[in-house]
Design a protein around this motif. Sequence first.
Motif, PDB file in Angstrom:
ATOM      1  N   VAL A 194       0.823  -1.210   0.000  1.00  0.00           N
ATOM      2  CA  VAL A 194       0.000   0.000   0.000  1.00  0.00           C
ATOM      3  C   VAL A 194       0.861   1.266   0.000  1.00  0.00           C
ATOM      4  O   VAL A 194       0.673   2.140  -0.851  1.00  0.00           O
ATOM      5  N   PRO A 195       1.847   1.386   0.885  1.00  0.00           N
ATOM      6  CA  PRO A 195       2.690   2.583   0.829  1.00  0.00           C
ATOM      7  C   PRO A 195       3.416   2.718  -0.510  1.00  0.00           C
ATOM      8  O   PRO A 195       3.530   3.832  -1.042  1.00  0.00           O
ATOM      9  N   ALA A 196       3.866   1.577  -1.065  1.00  0.00           N
ATOM     10  CA  ALA A 196       4.588   1.634  -2.335  1.00  0.00           C
ATOM     11  C   ALA A 196       3.685   2.177  -3.434  1.00  0.00           C
ATOM     12  O   ALA A 196       4.102   3.021  -4.243  1.00  0.00           O
ATOM     13  N   GLN A 197       2.433   1.724  -3.460  1.00  0.00           N
ATOM     14  CA  GLN A 197       1.513   2.207  -4.492  1.00  0.00           C
ATOM     15  C   GLN A 197       1.200   3.680  -4.304  1.00  0.00           C
ATOM     16  O   GLN A 197       1.155   4.441  -5.267  1.00  0.00           O
ATOM     17  N   LYS A 198       1.020   4.063  -3.047  1.00  0.00           N
ATOM     18  CA  LYS A 198       0.727   5.481  -2.756  1.00  0.00           C
ATOM     19  C   LYS A 198       1.866   6.347  -3.257  1.00  0.00           C
ATOM     20  O   LYS A 198       1.663   7.438  -3.795  1.00  0.00           O
ATOM     21  N   MET A 199       3.095   5.839  -3.058  1.00  0.00           N
ATOM     22  CA  MET A 199       4.257   6.618  -3.427  1.00  0.00           C
ATOM     23  C   MET A 199       4.362   6.711  -4.950  1.00  0.00           C
ATOM     24  O   MET A 199       4.620   7.758  -5.506  1.00  0.00           O
ATOM     25  N   LEU A 200       4.118   5.592  -5.635  1.00  0.00           N
ATOM     26  CA  LEU A 200       4.319   5.541  -7.081  1.00  0.00           C
ATOM     27  C   LEU A 200       3.173   6.205  -7.843  1.00  0.00           C
ATOM     28  O   LEU A 200       3.403   6.944  -8.792  1.00  0.00           O
ATOM     29  N   PHE A 201       1.939   5.884  -7.405  1.00  0.00           N
ATOM     30  CA  PHE A 201       0.796   6.346  -8.217  1.00  0.00           C
ATOM     31  C   PHE A 201      -0.096   7.326  -7.483  1.00  0.00           C
ATOM     32  O   PHE A 201      -1.151   7.702  -7.998  1.00  0.00           O
ATOM     33  N   ASP A 202       0.261   7.650  -6.274  1.00  0.00           N
ATOM     34  CA  ASP A 202      -0.548   8.563  -5.462  1.00  0.00           C
ATOM     35  C   ASP A 202      -1.872   7.979  -5.016  1.00  0.00           C
ATOM     36  O   ASP A 202      -2.685   8.657  -4.417  1.00  0.00           O
ATOM     37  N   ARG A 203      -2.154   6.753  -5.402  1.00  0.00           N
ATOM     38  CA  ARG A 203      -3.382   6.126  -4.924  1.00  0.00           C
ATOM     39  C   ARG A 203      -3.183   4.600  -4.920  1.00  0.00           C
ATOM     40  O   ARG A 203      -2.239   4.088  -5.530  1.00  0.00           O
ATOM     41  N   GLN A 204      -4.110   3.917  -4.247  1.00  0.00           N
ATOM     42  CA  GLN A 204      -3.989   2.461  -4.180  1.00  0.00           C
ATOM     43  C   GLN A 204      -4.706   1.829  -5.361  1.00  0.00           C
ATOM     44  O   GLN A 204      -5.903   2.043  -5.573  1.00  0.00           O
ATOM     45  N   ILE A 205      -3.974   1.062  -6.172  1.00  0.00           N
ATOM     46  CA  ILE A 205      -4.573   0.455  -7.356  1.00  0.00           C
ATOM     47  C   ILE A 205      -4.992  -0.985  -7.074  1.00  0.00           C
ATOM     48  O   ILE A 205      -6.116  -1.387  -7.341  1.00  0.00           O
ATOM     49  N   VAL A 206      -4.068  -1.776  -6.528  1.00  0.00           N
ATOM     50  CA  VAL A 206      -4.374  -3.176  -6.230  1.00  0.00           C
ATOM     51  C   VAL A 206      -4.472  -3.334  -4.726  1.00  0.00           C
ATOM     52  O   VAL A 206      -3.632  -2.832  -3.980  1.00  0.00           O
ATOM     53  N   ASP A 207      -5.501  -4.057  -4.322  1.00  0.00           N
ATOM     54  CA  ASP A 207      -5.623  -4.256  -2.888  1.00  0.00           C
ATOM     55  C   ASP A 207      -4.695  -5.401  -2.482  1.00  0.00           C
ATOM     56  O   ASP A 207      -4.527  -6.359  -3.230  1.00  0.00           O
ATOM     57  N   PRO A 208      -3.996  -5.266  -1.354  1.00  0.00           N
ATOM     58  CA  PRO A 208      -2.940  -6.228  -1.015  1.00  0.00           C
ATOM     59  C   PRO A 208      -3.439  -7.666  -0.951  1.00  0.00           C
ATOM     60  O   PRO A 208      -2.693  -8.595  -1.258  1.00  0.00           O
ATOM     61  N   GLU A 209      -4.707  -7.849  -0.609  1.00  0.00           N
ATOM     62  CA  GLU A 209      -5.247  -9.204  -0.488  1.00  0.00           C
ATOM     63  C   GLU A 209      -5.230  -9.920  -1.844  1.00  0.00           C
ATOM     64  O   GLU A 209      -4.818 -11.067  -1.942  1.00  0.00           O
ATOM     65  N   SER A 210      -5.652  -9.197  -2.901  1.00  0.00           N
ATOM     66  CA  SER A 210      -5.652  -9.858  -4.218  1.00  0.00           C
ATOM     67  C   SER A 210      -4.228 -10.018  -4.728  1.00  0.00           C
ATOM     68  O   SER A 210      -3.912 -11.013  -5.382  1.00  0.00           O
ATOM     69  N   LEU A 211      -3.396  -9.069  -4.417  1.00  0.00           N
ATOM     70  CA  LEU A 211      -2.006  -9.164  -4.844  1.00  0.00           C
ATOM     71  C   LEU A 211      -1.346 -10.374  -4.170  1.00  0.00           C
ATOM     72  O   LEU A 211      -0.537 -11.067  -4.759  1.00  0.00           O
ATOM     73  N   ARG A 212      -1.761 -10.605  -2.942  1.00  0.00           N
ATOM     74  CA  ARG A 212      -1.201 -11.705  -2.186  1.00  0.00           C
ATOM     75  C   ARG A 212      -1.445 -13.030  -2.915  1.00  0.00           C
ATOM     76  O   ARG A 212      -0.547 -13.838  -3.097  1.00  0.00           O
ATOM     77  N   MET A 213      -2.709 -13.219  -3.371  1.00  0.00           N
ATOM     78  CA  MET A 213      -3.031 -14.460  -4.065  1.00  0.00           C
ATOM     79  C   MET A 213      -2.269 -14.564  -5.385  1.00  0.00           C
ATOM     80  O   MET A 213      -1.827 -15.635  -5.771  1.00  0.00           O
ATOM     81  N   LEU A 214      -2.124 -13.420  -6.051  1.00  0.00           N
ATOM     82  CA  LEU A 214      -1.407 -13.400  -7.330  1.00  0.00           C
ATOM     83  C   LEU A 214       0.045 -13.834  -7.121  1.00  0.00           C
ATOM     84  O   LEU A 214       0.563 -14.714  -7.810  1.00  0.00           O
TER      85      LEU A 214
END
Lengths: 391, 238
Positions: free
Chosen positions: A318-338
């Motif tokens: 979440v912090p990485a996405q905020k830093m890169l794109f200024d907003r959260q694109i992927v929710d960590p739960e789905s990213l986790r499964m991926l």
Amino acid sequence: MLAALKKNPAAKWLGLALVVIALAVLPFAVEAGAGRSWVRIIDFALLYIMLALGLNIVVGFAGLLDLGYIAFYAVGAYMWALLASPHLSANFPAFAAMFPGGLHFPIWILIPMGALVAAIFGVLLGAPTLRLRGDYLAIVTLGFGEIIRIFLNNLNAPVNITNGPQGINKIDPFSIFGIPFNKPLSVFGFTVPSVALYYYLFLALTIVIIVITLRLEDSRIGRAWVAIREDEIAAKAMGINTRNVKLLAFAMGATFGGVAGGLFAGFQGFVSPESFTLMESIMVLAMVVLGGMGHIPGVVLGAVLLATLPEAIRYTVVPAQKMLFDRQIVDPESLRMLLFGLALILVMLYRPAGIWPSPVRKREFATAEKAGKLEPEQYPDRTEASEGARL
Amino acid sequence: MSALLEVKALEVAYGGIRALKGIDFEVNEGELVALIGANGAGKSTTLRALSSLVRPAAGTIRYRGEVTSALPSYALVRKGLALVPEGRGVFARLSVRENLEMGAYHRGDREIGKDLDRVFGLMPRLAERSTQLAGTLSGGEQQMLAIGRSLMSRPKLLLLDEPSMGLAPIMVQKVFEIVQTVAREGVTILLVEQNAKLALELSSRGYVMESGTISLSGPSAKLLADPKVREAYLGEAA
């Protein structure tokens, strides 16, 4: 390096002392470096190690694929929850009359009882599935896991035993020798936080379980399990009572699950059927398979990795996405499964025997690779034998 | 001479299919008896029944005078009745030595090491490969290992299920030599084989099975010369 250690007992003891110190200061180091929530994650990782080692007995040693293993965790957790919370007294006047002070069993009774009750459930699952192997066994065990979960979900009517989907709360925290685990403990002016107390308790039990599994592996029983995994008919021809030995595998595996479940209930103070879904069974199985089926250090490693990495993702994505794109694109739960799926594929491609396989398994995979394929001569036709067993 | 193994009117059925339709035979102490027949004649079923892997529908099996059909498989080994399963059934992920040790699973005496040396003496190839995983051995070596493993239980009666299956001719020869040596050492053997010629040459008596019944029996030399056997199993025109 291992050979050098064997030659030099002083170095061996020094190494052991270093490991002990490292494990002892771990919760404080982690708390200082990453915060208290990480100590909690480590506590959970220890619970998962116990679970994975229990499942490893069934799947890794005896070769019986169990997809409902989390049911034993659930049984242990609910047994603990019922015997150490006001739930039964509140719902059954009989219990309230019998235990006027409420049901508050001490940990010395709860841990062995959790182990025993789970072992009984292990035998209950094992007995009807004695003739099944492979996919068929997997389906039945999967069903068993779901049955237990659905029972927990619905046993709130006509009599309220499990309190249904709401779960049971107000479970007593641990206390040993009158020291409650839910409050920080002051020793000579030095404060040990509650999560660290739990860490030490879980660590001690994990070590007990590791020692038991290591001793089992090279025992007569361990060899009998391996023989059944390799060829059941031949195992019978060796004079192994395959029925009892298989039931013992289920019971032993379930025991560890039951103990871990009880600890989980006491640690959380709350249990509900949601914690015991099929996904949890699959996670524990993945720990065993990814780590290195049948190899105890590998299984421990698998459990630690799979229990901590998803949390690390949660804290960084979440912090990485905020830093890169200024907003959260992927929710960590789905990213986790991926990422989990990706990790599974990579491990199966590059380390098919697991991240840290036993030397024997590694050798086996290496030979198979050299030969280019699994030659029938190397792997004698076992389907024929197992088909006969089904008849 | 009393029979070590006595089978009377044995019937076995898988569901509705009668695999054995009442067979009688016996094996005397010290004999090497061959049980031959084509695919599906019921040879393996007979062995499965003898080692309690399937329950007979009717008939009796007596081993040393005791009815065994109610005993579980694992109890038979302790009484000296050992099976070398079809397809060898070695424990692929255990080493050769560990496989042999498994053969002595039910034993608690101090002579296991001695028997291990005996097996290694009988099959030097296994000694050379004692630390190798059984799954990496060749088919013939696996068959030797399976026989060696069963010898570790100190059997009185050895049931061999198609030891020549899937082996190169040279390996078949070697395996049969071992069977012969084991028989000379005093182990009674019931040899189930499709390779009728070799089995009959090795054995003293033989039984011929055909679709669940025993169609012929007698001294092996006589069976070898029998035109019906020659036609059916040795590929010769009558």
